[in-house]
Design a protein around this motif. Sequence first.
Motif, PDB file in Angstrom:
ATOM      1  N   PHE A 161      19.278 -25.462  13.194  1.00  0.00           N
ATOM      2  CA  PHE A 161      19.356 -25.470  14.560  1.00  0.00           C
ATOM      3  C   PHE A 161      18.237 -25.569  15.588  1.00  0.00           C
ATOM      4  N   ALA A 162      18.307 -25.929  16.403  1.00  0.00           N
ATOM      5  CA  ALA A 162      16.586 -26.240  17.262  1.00  0.00           C
ATOM      6  C   ALA A 162      16.976 -25.616  18.775  1.00  0.00           C
ATOM      7  N   PRO A 163      16.558 -25.286  19.204  1.00  0.00           N
ATOM      8  CA  PRO A 163      17.212 -23.914  20.427  1.00  0.00           C
ATOM      9  C   PRO A 163      16.051 -24.561  20.838  1.00  0.00           C
ATOM     10  N   PHE A 164      15.912 -24.014  22.408  1.00  0.00           N
ATOM     11  CA  PHE A 164      15.169 -24.093  23.798  1.00  0.00           C
ATOM     12  C   PHE A 164      15.251 -22.653  23.978  1.00  0.00           C
ATOM     13  N   ALA A 165      14.382 -21.676  24.691  1.00  0.00           N
ATOM     14  CA  ALA A 165      14.446 -20.218  24.724  1.00  0.00           C
ATOM     15  C   ALA A 165      13.079 -19.883  25.728  1.00  0.00           C
ATOM     16  N   LEU A 166      13.087 -18.958  26.674  1.00  0.00           N
ATOM     17  CA  LEU A 166      11.894 -18.780  27.780  1.00  0.00           C
ATOM     18  C   LEU A 166      11.047 -17.677  26.987  1.00  0.00           C
ATOM     19  N   SER A 167      10.874 -16.832  25.596  1.00  0.00           N
ATOM     20  CA  SER A 167      10.515 -16.068  25.607  1.00  0.00           C
ATOM     21  C   SER A 167      10.127 -16.623  23.456  1.00  0.00           C
ATOM     22  N   ASN A 168       8.986 -16.164  23.821  1.00  0.00           N
ATOM     23  CA  ASN A 168       8.259 -17.004  22.020  1.00  0.00           C
ATOM     24  C   ASN A 168       8.371 -15.453  21.175  1.00  0.00           C
ATOM     25  N   THR A 169       9.077 -14.248  21.194  1.00  0.00           N
ATOM     26  CA  THR A 169       8.505 -13.276  21.483  1.00  0.00           C
ATOM     27  C   THR A 169       9.582 -13.009  19.422  1.00  0.00           C
ATOM     28  N   PRO A 170       9.345 -13.044  18.405  1.00  0.00           N
ATOM     29  CA  PRO A 170      10.220 -13.709  17.245  1.00  0.00           C
ATOM     30  C   PRO A 170      10.711 -11.959  17.195  1.00  0.00           C
ATOM     31  N   THR A 171      11.711 -12.827  16.248  1.00  0.00           N
ATOM     32  CA  THR A 171      13.210 -11.825  15.977  1.00  0.00           C
ATOM     33  C   THR A 171      12.666 -11.803  13.900  1.00  0.00           C
ATOM     34  N   VAL A 172      12.742 -10.649  13.890  1.00  0.00           N
ATOM     35  CA  VAL A 172      11.932  -9.980  12.644  1.00  0.00           C
ATOM     36  C   VAL A 172      13.598 -10.124  11.202  1.00  0.00           C
ATOM     37  N   LEU A 173      14.113 -11.235  10.372  1.00  0.00           N
ATOM     38  CA  LEU A 173      14.636 -11.140   9.508  1.00  0.00           C
ATOM     39  C   LEU A 173      15.375 -10.313   7.917  1.00  0.00           C
ATOM     40  N   TRP A 174      13.869 -10.491   7.911  1.00  0.00           N
ATOM     41  CA  TRP A 174      13.421  -9.456   6.791  1.00  0.00           C
ATOM     42  C   TRP A 174      12.160  -9.399   6.574  1.00  0.00           C
TER      43      TRP A 174
END
Length: 131
Positions: free
Chosen positions: A37-50
């Motif tokens: 999965f190689a998305p584009f994003a407007l933000s580089n704020t991380p999403t914590v998975l665990w």
Amino acid sequence: PCDPYSPAVQVMATVSAPGGWCSTGYTLSADGGFPYFAPFALSNTPTVLWAGTSLPFPLTDYLVQESLQPSFPWITGTWGTLSAAGQTTASILVPPIPTLSGLTFYTSIVTVDVQAGLPRTISAAYPLTIP
């Protein structure tokens, strides 16, 4: 689990002015044949998975959500299976709006070990600034 923000990912990006295509070529030699999965994003704020593992973009980001959709012709190559050599290209069409010049957006790639049900490789978020 994966090595968060793996330095093993090679990235080559071409950023276009408004009205043109931006393309990001990825090479992850050790991950050939794995889903990605190689998305584009407007933000580089991380999403914590665990604990110790996070994605370098928010899952709620508009461009991330659009990158998940198979039917948008202006975003291509953002998910699938890496070639045997571990390569793929993700592209996005920048709308022909001159005021987008100077906007920075981001891209990243995540590969998945289907047998383990876990991310295998997660790249850092790479900034792309529209000229």
